[in-house]
Design a protein around this motif. Sequence first.
Motif, short mmCIF file in Angstrom:
data_model
loop_
_atom_site.label_atom_id
_atom_site.label_comp_id
_atom_site.label_asym_id
_atom_site.label_seq_id
_atom_site.Cartn_x
_atom_site.Cartn_y
_atom_site.Cartn_z
N TYR A 71 31.14 66.79 98.92
CA TYR A 71 30.27 65.92 98.14
C TYR A 71 30.42 64.46 98.58
CZ TYR A 71 27.79 63.60 94.44
OH TYR A 71 26.90 62.81 93.77
N LEU A 72 31.67 64.03 98.78
CA LEU A 72 31.91 62.63 99.15
C LEU A 72 31.19 62.28 100.46
CD1 LEU A 72 35.71 62.24 98.31
CD2 LEU A 72 33.76 61.23 97.09
N GLN A 73 31.33 63.16 101.48
CA GLN A 73 30.67 62.83 102.74
C GLN A 73 29.16 62.94 102.61
OE1 GLN A 73 29.11 65.07 105.27
NE2 GLN A 73 29.00 66.59 103.63
N GLY A 74 28.68 63.87 101.77
CA GLY A 74 27.24 64.01 101.57
C GLY A 74 26.66 62.80 100.84
N TYR A 75 27.40 62.32 99.85
CA TYR A 75 26.97 61.14 99.10
C TYR A 75 26.87 59.93 100.04
CZ TYR A 75 27.08 57.39 95.61
OH TYR A 75 26.79 56.28 94.86
N TRP A 76 27.90 59.78 100.85
CA TRP A 76 27.95 58.64 101.77
C TRP A 76 26.85 58.72 102.83
CZ3 TRP A 76 29.73 58.31 107.05
CH2 TRP A 76 29.89 56.99 107.50
N ARG A 77 26.68 59.91 103.38
CA ARG A 77 25.67 60.06 104.43
C ARG A 77 24.25 59.98 103.85
NH1 ARG A 77 27.69 65.26 107.72
NH2 ARG A 77 26.84 64.39 109.64
N SER A 78 24.07 60.43 102.61
CA SER A 78 22.76 60.31 101.98
C SER A 78 22.40 58.85 101.80
CB SER A 78 22.76 61.01 100.61
OG SER A 78 23.00 62.39 100.74
N LYS A 79 23.38 58.07 101.36
CA LYS A 79 23.14 56.64 101.16
C LYS A 79 22.77 55.98 102.49
CE LYS A 79 23.71 56.16 96.78
NZ LYS A 79 22.95 57.43 96.65
N PHE A 110 28.39 76.50 103.28
CA PHE A 110 28.29 76.93 101.88
C PHE A 110 28.66 75.79 100.93
CE2 PHE A 110 31.00 78.35 98.32
CZ PHE A 110 30.07 79.03 97.54
N LEU A 111 29.63 74.97 101.32
CA LEU A 111 30.07 73.89 100.44
C LEU A 111 28.92 72.94 100.14
CD1 LEU A 111 33.45 73.12 102.24
CD2 LEU A 111 33.18 74.39 100.10
N GLU A 112 28.20 72.53 101.19
CA GLU A 112 27.08 71.60 100.99
C GLU A 112 25.86 72.30 100.41
OE1 GLU A 112 26.57 67.92 103.64
OE2 GLU A 112 27.13 69.51 105.04
N SER A 113 25.59 73.51 100.90
CA SER A 113 24.37 74.19 100.42
C SER A 113 24.48 74.49 98.93
CB SER A 113 24.13 75.48 101.22
OG SER A 113 25.15 76.43 101.01
N THR A 114 25.69 74.81 98.47
CA THR A 114 25.88 75.10 97.04
C THR A 114 25.78 73.83 96.21
OG1 THR A 114 27.23 77.00 97.62
CG2 THR A 114 27.45 76.17 95.37
N LEU A 115 26.21 72.70 96.78
CA LEU A 115 26.08 71.42 96.07
C LEU A 115 24.61 71.07 95.84
CD1 LEU A 115 28.91 69.35 97.79
CD2 LEU A 115 28.77 69.92 95.36
N SER A 116 23.71 71.61 96.68
CA SER A 116 22.28 71.29 96.51
C SER A 116 21.73 71.85 95.21
CB SER A 116 21.47 71.81 97.70
OG SER A 116 21.25 73.20 97.60
N TYR A 117 22.42 72.84 94.61
CA TYR A 117 21.97 73.36 93.31
C TYR A 117 22.15 72.32 92.20
CZ TYR A 117 21.93 78.23 95.09
OH TYR A 117 21.66 79.38 95.78
N VAL A 118 23.16 71.47 92.37
CA VAL A 118 23.51 70.57 91.26
C VAL A 118 23.37 69.10 91.62
CG1 VAL A 118 25.09 72.21 90.17
CG2 VAL A 118 25.95 70.66 91.95
#
Lengths: 153, 185
Positions: free
Chosen positions: A133-141, B49-57
Amino acid sequence: MSQDRHPLFKPLLFVGGIIFGFGLGFSHMARPEVVLNFLTFEDLGLVFVMFGAAVVSGIAFAVLPRIRDRAPLTGDAYERRLKSFDRNVLIGGGIFGVGWGISGICPGAAYASLGVGNITILWALAGMFLGAYLQGYWRSKRADAPTVASGAD
Amino acid sequence: MVTEPVALQVAADLFPNGISRYAVGGLLVGLGTVVIYLGTGISAGASTFLESTLSYVSGQSRFQRYVGSRDWRVVFTLGIVLGGFLFALTVQSGLVSSSLYQAGTTGQLHQLGGFTFWTTNVQPWRLVLGGTLVGIGTRIGKGCTSGHGVCGVGSASKTSIVGVATFLAVAIGTAQIVAALGVTP
């Protein structure tokens, strides 16, 4: 990426996952202690897990595209898994390596570890989701910022 | 012959638990990957799976690219969990035995309903901290032990070979430092 096109698509992924997870249990790679013993050279057997799996998949990746054009359940062409190289491969690989060396667990092995009864591994799974989540949040921004080009995978 | 016992001794030092359980397990991991590839053409890696599952929430734009694959990634992951569970019910519980399987001495065994389950002794702080870095690193680095290590190396991908060399070398260094600091297990 493929959509569901065939009623057997998900059942096949499920069966493939079961074989994959059973193998991780059988090999003891689902046990962080065994991975840590490998990384500290106390038991090098784990080489045979990754090497053995890569050889088996390597044969399929090399042979299948020559004998069939498309996969039956998706209609997709058989392709090798090729990703572009950039510094993210080194940066991400380095961060992953530190995490793997501290914990002795990687994603697939963590899922299988839960299956063999290791509820303690939920700590690691919680960490993995947090990290993703942390890397996704950062990369999304970064990607959403107008001046920065996206396209990194 | 003097060399043969020496060679055997070296092998016993490097592989105190033999190699058969590792090799058989690796072949099964590869077989699972091939079954999926054969039917779908997908090179399935475990960490997406970690990122794809996060897309649900989460509505973060980064995760939206996985909306199309998130359902089957859940199915794949549940299969991995069930595969580990079936291993526990059979081989780990001793109900199915094989000369190719060597039980280890790591962690703790728990008897429940006639079956044997296993838990780790590795400390929770190591699992949380390491897991978080694994979550960050695998996603930035485009793959994990299965995506790069099995599918990518199996594809002779230079990116994956460099990726594996990187995380393996860093993991070895890290684990040696942690062990040298006296952290155990």
